[in-house]
Design a protein around this motif. Structure first.
Motif, PDB file in Angstrom:
ATOM      1  N   ARG A  27       0.829  -1.201   0.000  1.00 45.92           N
ATOM      2  CA  ARG A  27       0.000   0.000   0.000  1.00 45.92           C
ATOM      3  C   ARG A  27       0.865   1.253   0.000  1.00 45.92           C
ATOM      4  NH1 ARG A  27      -5.065   0.671   3.981  1.00 45.92           N
ATOM      5  NH2 ARG A  27      -5.778  -0.957   2.565  1.00 45.92           N
ATOM      6  N   GLN A  28       1.966   1.217   0.762  1.00 41.78           N
ATOM      7  CA  GLN A  28       2.871   2.360   0.780  1.00 41.78           C
ATOM      8  C   GLN A  28       3.464   2.597  -0.606  1.00 41.78           C
ATOM      9  OE1 GLN A  28       6.030   1.992   3.622  1.00 41.78           O
ATOM     10  NE2 GLN A  28       6.994   3.909   3.061  1.00 41.78           N
ATOM     11  N   ALA A  29       3.844   1.482  -1.269  1.00 47.25           N
ATOM     12  CA  ALA A  29       4.385   1.625  -2.624  1.00 47.25           C
ATOM     13  C   ALA A  29       3.326   2.190  -3.572  1.00 47.25           C
ATOM     14  CB  ALA A  29       4.873   0.263  -3.119  1.00 47.25           C
ATOM     15  N   GLN A  30       2.076   1.724  -3.434  1.00 47.97           N
ATOM     16  CA  GLN A  30       1.004   2.249  -4.271  1.00 47.97           C
ATOM     17  C   GLN A  30       0.773   3.729  -4.001  1.00 47.97           C
ATOM     18  OE1 GLN A  30      -2.185  -0.405  -3.220  1.00 47.97           O
ATOM     19  NE2 GLN A  30      -1.720  -1.858  -4.857  1.00 47.97           N
ATOM     20  N   ASN A  31       0.797   4.092  -2.716  1.00 49.47           N
ATOM     21  CA  ASN A  31       0.599   5.504  -2.365  1.00 49.47           C
ATOM     22  C   ASN A  31       1.726   6.376  -2.933  1.00 49.47           C
ATOM     23  OD1 ASN A  31      -1.756   4.944  -0.983  1.00 49.47           O
ATOM     24  ND2 ASN A  31      -0.748   4.772   1.008  1.00 49.47           N
ATOM     25  N   GLU A  32       2.960   5.849  -2.847  1.00 52.21           N
ATOM     26  CA  GLU A  32       4.083   6.611  -3.384  1.00 52.21           C
ATOM     27  C   GLU A  32       3.956   6.763  -4.902  1.00 52.21           C
ATOM     28  OE1 GLU A  32       7.500   4.496  -2.068  1.00 52.21           O
ATOM     29  OE2 GLU A  32       7.439   5.310  -0.031  1.00 52.21           O
ATOM     30  N   ALA A  33       3.495   5.680  -5.564  1.00 46.20           N
ATOM     31  CA  ALA A  33       3.297   5.767  -7.017  1.00 46.20           C
ATOM     32  C   ALA A  33       2.194   6.769  -7.352  1.00 46.20           C
ATOM     33  CB  ALA A  33       2.949   4.389  -7.576  1.00 46.20           C
ATOM     34  N   GLN A  34       1.110   6.736  -6.578  1.00 44.39           N
ATOM     35  CA  GLN A  34       0.032   7.690  -6.809  1.00 44.39           C
ATOM     36  C   GLN A  34       0.485   9.114  -6.540  1.00 44.39           C
ATOM     37  OE1 GLN A  34      -3.178   6.314  -4.348  1.00 44.39           O
ATOM     38  NE2 GLN A  34      -3.678   4.586  -5.679  1.00 44.39           N
ATOM     39  N   LEU A  35       1.301   9.282  -5.487  1.00 46.00           N
ATOM     40  CA  LEU A  35       1.816  10.613  -5.179  1.00 46.00           C
ATOM     41  C   LEU A  35       2.718  11.118  -6.297  1.00 46.00           C
ATOM     42  CD1 LEU A  35       2.089  12.934  -3.167  1.00 46.00           C
ATOM     43  CD2 LEU A  35       3.988  11.686  -2.087  1.00 46.00           C
TER      44      LEU A  35
END
Length: 621
Positions: free
Chosen positions: A387-395
């Protein structure tokens, strides 16, 4: 189930040695607590098989064992003796009565006696009894402040040595697995600190300490350093602390699952009972403290299953998976934990009989719960990382989008600046040619007014863009605001008559060009939308607001054909009153006044009255 089976196989394997010399087991509870061995022999004993569990109580339990004779022709083993092995490793006192013992010395072992005084020192309690040619009864008297749960076995020296080797190997493996759980949790916590992992680390640490006492290592290691009573108290304290951190961890994890509030309050009852357990222990009632702790664990495990059933997992974001394992798996894990608690607690409190292999279930509970909770946390940690990786990608994608929009806006600003330049240049040329153009003064004046309108619209578009991007750099100087106001009034062509009053000689430190634009926009708004032929009133005077000296400019006019503006939208970008659309305008004049007044530290208000439309502009001196 894997942890439970491991405990059953590992710790129950010792029961599968050669046929037991004990042929019959029976028990009797001495409620008076005063019967002697001679008196007990005439009492009626109740037969039992497997594990004897009589719960918590102060009354001694007498156990009668029938030891088989040595078979005719069978060689005498191990110097003609059996080792009577007693489990678990946390019983206060066991006393042996053997008709073949002619020493006349009391033979006792247990937690309240030093480990070094045992007849056969090991991790458990032991007595040495002689083999005989005829069957005989021997008696054990059990008295304990913990559960009166006991398992008794008789083995030859050879069998007991093999049992000790196996027991030490399996106990070390058990501790090693607990250390593995602890080390994993600690490493994960150090990489990504959070409260839930910290609680699991503490829980596993105290699980290891509790195991040292439960497996008998603490009695061996602390012998000679602490009194037996001190070791006993420390053991009870360790159990309560372990239970506390286990409950605190479960409560913290349960909150993440968002069950109904009432079930969380129900679970907190178990946590609130821990201080009472400590109070009982400190006041010397160890039996009540341990009994309450056992009941607390059973209650918490039952409510834990209820929590997983009623859990309302938080909804993950778009394109994200839940950080929890599937709900049926989570329920199954907590049902297994509850099962291990039931198998350990019910015989301990005397509610049910149990096979001998379950004497170590309290230890396997720590192993099983640790394994299942570590699995749940591992899944959670892995999904949190995803989820953190997804959030970083979205950011990152959002940052790129913002940068693209910023570039697009800058391109629009460049285009606007270019259009302003390109439009204003020919407009200037047209204006110059009109000066030479021979026509009526009215025609020339009308054309010049039209060109001026175009200039005003272009200028306001440019100013609105600068304000939106916050690119305007203020150039503060000292000037007289009344002089600026009179200059604007003198140069303005307006159908209405402008009457001004004000105080000269004030010193305003601000950006003169911006202030000029504010005054101009307010006057133009009044002239454009006021009643034709009516007077526009303008006043300028010193005025303090919130203790700050300033200047107040008031512009008022009678209501014209455009009507009154909406008070909620009058300063909004591109807003124009419905009837004002018949006239040219950008809808930016008052928007710019509000925005730039704020940049200068001032305010603008729309304060109409029944007779006039009134705007008040305040700027700090």
């Amino acid at each position: 189930m894997l942890g439970l089976l491991l405990g059953v196989i590992v710790f129950g394997a010792q029961a599968s040695w050669a046929d037991s010399p004990i042929q019959e087991r029976a028990w009797f509870e001495d409620h008076s607590g005063a019967l002697t061995w001679e008196e007990v022999q005439s009492q009626e004993f109740k037969p039992y098989t497997g594990l004897l569990g009589r719960g918590f109580g102060s009354a001694p339990i007498w156990i009668r064992l029938l030891v088989a004779p040595r078979l005719q022709g069978e060689p005498v083993k191990s110097a003609g003796r059996y080792i009577l092995r007693i489990k678990p490793a946390h019983l206060d006192e066991i006393e042996l009565f053997d008709p073949l013992d002619a020493s006349g010395t009391a033979r006792r072992t247990g937690d309240i006696h030093p480990w070094g005084e045992d007849e056969y020192p090991s991790l458990y309690f032991n007595f040495s009894i002689p083999q005989a040619d005829a069957p005989r009864y021997i008696w054990l008297r059990l008295k304990s402040s913990r559960s009166r749960l006991i398992d008794v076995e008789a083995m030859s020296d050879e069998d007991v040595r093999q049992s000790d080797i196996l027991q030490e190997m399996l106990s070390a493996s058990y501790l090693g697995v607990l250390m593995l759980f602890f080390g994993w949790a600690l490493s994960v916590y150090l990489n990504a600190p959070e409260k839930l992992l910290a609680l699991f680390v503490l829980k596993q640490f105290w699980a290891m300490v509790f195991a040292l006492f439960g497996l008998g290592y603490a009695r061996l290691l602390l012998d000679g350093h602490l009194s037996p009573g001190g070791i006993n108290t420390l053991s009870d304290l360790t159990m309560i602390v372990y239970v506390f951190f286990g409950l605190t961890y479960q409560h913290s994890f349960a909150k993440e699952m968002r069950p109904p509030a009432w079930v969380l309050r129900l679970f907190r009852i178990a946590i609130y009972l821990v201080p009472f357990e400590l109070l009982l222990l400190v006041t010397g009632d160890a039996m009540a403290a341990v009994a309450l702790s056992a009941g607390t664990v059973l209650f918490a495990a039952t409510v834990g299953v209820l929590i997983t059933i009623l859990a309302r997992y938080p909804e993950p974001g778009v394109g994200q998976a839940s950080v929890f394992v599937a709900k049926p798996l989570l329920i199954g894990a907590h049902v297994l934990i509850l099962s291990s608690v039931l198998l350990g607690v019910l015989p301990a409190v005397g509610w049910t009989d149990a096979p001998r292999v379950l004497v170590h279930v309290p230890m396997t509970h720590a192993l099983l719960s640790g394994m299942l909770l570590m699995w749940i946390l591992q899944v959670r940690a892995h999904r949190l990382l995803l989820r953190q990786a997804q959030n970083e990608a979205q950011l990152l994608a959002l940052s790129e989008k913002v940068a693209t929009e910023r570039n697009h806006r800058e391109e629009q600003q460049h285009l606007l600046a270019m259009l302003a330049h390109e439009i204003k240049t020919p407009l200037s040329a047209i204006s110059m040619m009109l000066d030479r153009f021979r026509s009526t003064p009215e025609t020339v004046q009308g054309m010049k007014l039209a060109i001026n309108e175009m200039n005003i619209i272009v200028n306001r578009c440019v100013q609105a863009g600068r304000m939106a991007d916050k690119k305007l750099e203020l150039q503060r100087t000292a000037f007289d605001p009344m002089v600026v106001l009179e200059d604007i009034i003198g140069s303005r062509h307006c159908d209405a008559l402008i009457q001004s009053t004000g105080t000269k000689g004030l010193k305003l430190i601000s950006d003169e060009q911006v202030v000029r634009m504010l005054f101009s926009n307010l006057l133009e708004n009044a002239c454009r939308y006021g009643a034709p032929g009516e007077v526009v009133q303008v006043s300028l005077a010193p005025h303090a607001a919130a203790g700050v000296n300033g200047v107040l400019v008031v512009v008022s006019n009678a209501e014209g054909p455009a009507g009154r503006p909406d008070p909620e939208r009058v300063f909004s970008k591109y807003y124009r009153a419905p009837h004002a659309r018949r006239q040219t305008g950008s809808g930016l004049g008052l928007y710019l006044v509000a925005g730039f007044a704020s940049r200068l530290g001032g305010t603008v208000r729309y304060v109409p009255n029944p007779l006039t439309i009134r705007f008040e502009l305040w700027l700090p001196l």
